[in-house]
Design an enzyme around this catalytic site. Structure first.
Site, short mmCIF file in Angstrom:
data_model
loop_
_atom_site.label_atom_id
_atom_site.label_comp_id
_atom_site.label_asym_id
_atom_site.label_seq_id
_atom_site.Cartn_x
_atom_site.Cartn_y
_atom_site.Cartn_z
N SER A 57 0.83 -1.20 0.00
CA SER A 57 0.00 0.00 0.00
C SER A 57 0.86 1.26 0.00
CB SER A 57 -0.88 0.03 1.25
OG SER A 57 -1.93 -0.88 1.17
N PRO A 58 0.34 2.35 -0.55
CA PRO A 58 1.04 3.63 -0.43
C PRO A 58 1.07 4.06 1.04
CG PRO A 58 -1.13 3.94 -1.40
CD PRO A 58 -0.92 2.47 -1.30
N TYR A 70 -9.28 13.10 1.62
CA TYR A 70 -8.56 14.08 0.83
C TYR A 70 -9.48 14.66 -0.25
CZ TYR A 70 -4.77 12.32 3.65
OH TYR A 70 -4.00 11.96 4.72
N GLY A 118 0.05 -2.68 4.49
CA GLY A 118 0.90 -1.55 4.82
C GLY A 118 1.80 -1.84 5.99
#
Length: 356
Positions: A22-23, A181, A321
């Site tokens: 994952s980012p 976001y 992550g």
């Protein structure tokens, strides 16, 4: 046969397995430029057997950064700094992806390493934030509502960033429409109070996301295009998994190939029901109702659990992550746990490979 360690193809890109990174924001860039830390951080996951290594949320414009220490891709210099990192991931056999992002009202915040919380004041290097409506995230500075010109600039910034990302060598581009976001802010009625064509109905709230998908698809050439959604706001009156499935289908019709399903992040008063694989059901619903491929994420911590999710048809790939941070060789370990022999163990590490 293990699904977790079976190849997966999107367009012309083949992933060697379905256990992906994952980012994860590192808050370690200088003026948006990735550093040696990013090189080592991302390359190690490729050495560890990841099928896809997704670079962190990378801002498409200076004002799109979450913090002053975020990576960016709004300049040629940033593009060129990413290129050797991409090459290092490729040299280790993984696919390289980047998440293109704009933080909206959650921009201009202190990094978690700063010792401060909330918005960075202008006199300390912060900036005026923007959003669909002049509604602040709890505890943050009030944003300015984006006007028509501002919206057009956002679309143009995503397209230009996509072109730079492809030029840097990235194989996969992901549009960040999750975690509270900017694009998520437009989607949710809790943050979008507009009364023009970008607010009100689901079609209107989704308009900017879909325009960005079209613009990035055009700029990305044949690169696989992912969209990350928060499938629910975990708050009354907010964005829902039903809406996520509808908009995912619309995005697929406009050229998106794959959907990375997470949740939350829009409001501070969210109430998340944590538990092992707590977001998998959301991914499964989007996959089933929209008829699109998805990845699942969220407290997926061992190989058997990841394999079971894929075998049940709840997802097409697994994003992890923190588990990759705990063990950068997660895929190598997981293959041993599942009894899968891999032909991409680094030769330098073969002496440590478990034998059945």
């Amino acid at each position: 046969m293990s699904l977790l360690f079976s190849p997966y193809a999107i367009r012309d890109v083949t992933f060697r397995n379905r256990l992906w990174v994952s980012p994860m924001c590192q808050y370690s860039a200088v003026e948006g430029v990735p550093q040696e830390w990013h090189h080592t951080h991302l390359a190690q996951f490729a050495s560890g057997g990841a099928g896809l290594v997704m670079a962190e949320a990378t801002a498409v414009s200076p004002e799109g950064r979450i913090s002053p220490d975020d990576t960016g891709i709004w300049t040629a210099g940033q593009r060129d700094a990413w290129a050797p990192i991409v090459a290092a991931v490729h040299a280790r056999g993984a696919v390289a992806g980047i998440q293109l992002a704009h933080a909206g009202r959650k921009a201009s915040t202190w990094s978690p390493f700063s010792g401060h919380h909330g918005s960075v004041p202008i006199h300390d290097g912060g900036w005026q934030t923007v959003a669909p409506s002049a509604v602040a995230f709890e505890g943050f500075a009030e944003p300015v509502e984006l006007d028509r010109d501002g919206i057009e600039q956002v679309v143009a910034d995503f397209a230009a960033a996509a072109r730079r990302a492809v030029d840097a060598g990235f194989d996969v581009l992901e549009i960040h429409a999750a975690h509270g976001y900017l694009l998520h802010q437009f989607l949710s009625p809790l943050s979008n109070r507009r009364d023009d064509e970008y607010g009100g109905s689901l079609e209107n709230r989704a308009r900017l996301v879909l325009r960005v998908v079209e613009a990035v698809r055009d700029a990305a050439r044949q690169a696989p295009l992912f969209v990350r959604f928060s499938a629910t706001d975990w708050a009354e009156g907010g964005w829902s998994v039903e809406e996520t499935a509808i908009v995912a289908r619309w995005a697929a019709d406009r050229g998106a190939d794959f959907f990375d399903i997470s949740s939350g992040g829009l409001v501070a008063h969210q109430r998340i029901e944590l538990g092992p694989g707590y977001q998998v059901g959301l991914a499964a619903r989007v996959r089933r109702e929209a008829g699109v491929p998805v990845s699942a994420v969220g407290l997926i911590t061992d190989a058997a659990q990841a394999e079971a999710i894929l075998q049940a048809g709840d997802a097409d790939a697994i994003m992890a992550g923190r588990e990759w941070l705990r063990d950068p060789h997660l895929a190598l370990r997981a293959s041993a746990e599942l009894g899968v022999e891999l032909d991409y163990w680094p030769a330098q590490y073969l002496r440590a490979r478990p034998h059945r």
